[in-house]
Design an enzyme around this catalytic site. Structure first.
Site, short mmCIF file in Angstrom:
data_model
loop_
_atom_site.label_atom_id
_atom_site.label_comp_id
_atom_site.label_asym_id
_atom_site.label_seq_id
_atom_site.Cartn_x
_atom_site.Cartn_y
_atom_site.Cartn_z
N HIS A 53 13.79 -0.06 0.39
CA HIS A 53 13.41 -0.90 -0.74
C HIS A 53 14.45 -1.98 -1.00
O HIS A 53 14.11 -3.08 -1.45
CB HIS A 53 13.17 -0.05 -1.98
CG HIS A 53 11.90 0.72 -1.92
ND1 HIS A 53 11.56 1.70 -2.83
CD2 HIS A 53 10.86 0.68 -1.03
CE1 HIS A 53 10.38 2.20 -2.52
NE2 HIS A 53 9.95 1.61 -1.43
N HIS A 100 3.16 -2.15 7.72
CA HIS A 100 4.55 -2.57 7.87
C HIS A 100 4.82 -3.13 9.26
O HIS A 100 5.44 -4.20 9.40
CB HIS A 100 5.49 -1.40 7.58
CG HIS A 100 5.61 -1.07 6.14
ND1 HIS A 100 6.32 -1.83 5.24
CD2 HIS A 100 5.10 -0.03 5.41
CE1 HIS A 100 6.26 -1.30 4.05
NE2 HIS A 100 5.52 -0.21 4.12
#
Length: 409
Positions: free
Chosen positions: A252, A384
């Site tokens: 993150h 992703h």
């Protein structure tokens, strides 16, 4: 080892990225569910029997195959449309509004409504709108209106996290993960529609995250109470939770680094120093704490608040976000260090994460870089990995679907 070639801007490398994006689309082509939506895929790209239809997977695959359609890949448009059909069909709550997280084959919905899922519905609808899928513009308008009504808290400039199914009771928990994907969705809506009110909202979330991360040595507190006070020991007994793990999540830090640069490149961002400086700080902290810190290459999943690894497994999405963040920082600064990291992490991914036999990427490796599935069984979706093949080839603004349409289509 220091490399002097600049992969993020190399046209030869970009041709490889283009081929890899098409290989990924070929791997996931069976995701479309005849009943509407996208199905969770196993290690060989086959749908997992009995797994409920998911708003998250359906949204991500609508996004991925919508971009595939923009790239002119035959068959991508129908997969995107069928994935989106789950969002306009059985995953939609026609009684209370919004979208169920999941629905079983017999029509039983999973209880509750989450910001995380709804952010991805918005992302999917914005991409589908850019790709011109029938019904996408209406889905986007409905999803945006619902989101503003139920999840956006204009008083705090942040999003609430979870309601019950009927939108009657709001959970006290607040989370950064859902807000992170909301920023991506909001910037994507602004890119597709031109409505910069969505960028303004995204910048408010970014400001909060930057302020909070800077107070914690650029490690981002993920979990909060209803007053937005960090709960640093949240899920200490569930350190490998797939969405709400304990401690600082390395991936993150990298993902926020990239998102801040998108925000800075937006019409309202003005390349403001607080955004670009924070992007570099978050990147540096994630790399220092997370990359090859236990003697093996790869990013650990999480650390404690002193930077000590907690979960040492390697999640594929973390490397993917590292690659895209390095490309984004290189695009902004031109610094060789980011090009070197970019190449290093692609080399790592090619050696350990890309499944050269069956396709796509292993979603989880253990600390020795051996595939495992304790958190992420199979190869659920392409989100992703697929985005990693596109980020280096388009500018930081507009966001991905619009940028692909303008620069690669």
């Amino acid at each position: 080892m220091i490399y002097m070639s600049v992969w993020p801007t190399s046209q030869v490398h970009h041709r490889w990225l283009d081929q890899h994006s098409r290989d990924l689309l070929a791997f996931g082509r069976r995701t479309a569910d005849p009943g509407g939506g996208a199905r969770w895929l196993d290690a060989r790209g086959l749908p997992v029997p009995g797994r409920p239809a998911s708003a998250l997977i359906s949204s991500r695959m609508t996004h991925v195959y919508g971009i595939g359609a923009l790239l002119g890949v035959p068959g991508a448009g129908p997969v995107a449309a069928q994935s989106m059909a789950g969002l306009t069909g059985r995953l939609r709550d026609t009684v209370h509004g919004g979208w169920f997280s999941a629905v079983t084959d017999d029509g039983t919905p999973e209880p509750g409504k989450s910001c995380y899922d709804h952010a991805f519905v918005i992302l999917a609808a914005s991409t589908a709108t850019q790709a011109g899928l029938p019904g996408a513009a209406e889905l986007l308008a409905d999803a945006c209106a619902l989101f503003l009504e139920r999840f956006w808290d204009d008083r705090t400039g942040m999003c609430v996290d979870t309601w019950d199914t009927s939108f009657t009771t709001l959970d006290e928990y607040r989370g950064i993960n859902a807000n992170m994907h909301t920023v991506e969705a909001m910037l994507s809506v602004a890119s597709v529609t031109g409505d910069q009110a969505w960028t303004e909202r995204a910048l408010r979330i970014c400001r909060f995250v930057v302020t909070t991360a800077s107070a914690h040595h650029w490690r981002i507190p993920e979990h909060y109470d209803s007053a937005w006070t960090p709960i640093l020991e949240f899920n200490a007994d569930k350190p490998d939770h797939p969405f709400k793990p304990y401690g600082a999540t390395i991936g993150h830090g990298l993902e926020w680094s990239r998102l801040l640069l998108h925000a800075a490149a937006s019409p309202l961002g003005g390349n403001e120093e607080w955004l670009t400086t924070a992007a570099a700080e978050l990147f540096d902290r994630a790399v220092t704490d997370g990359w090859a810190v236990d003697g093996n290459p790869g990013f650990v999943y999480t650390t404690d608040w002193s930077g000590r690894p907690v979960v040492r497994d390697r999640m594929h999405w973390v490397a993917a976000e590292g690659i895209n963040a390095a490309a984004a920082l290189h695009a902004l600064t031109g610094r060789q260090v980011y090009a070197d990291r970019y190449r290093e992490w692609w080399d790592y991914s090619a050696e350990f994460l890309i499944d050269h036999e069956h396709g796509s990427w292993f979603h989880q490796l253990d600390a020795a870089n051996v595939p495992t599935d304790t958190v992420w069984p199979g190869k659920a979706d392409l989100y992703h990995a697929f985005q990693t093949t596109l980020g280096p080839r388009v500018p930081l603004w507009p966001m991905l679907a619009t940028a692909v349409d303008q620069h690669l289509a």
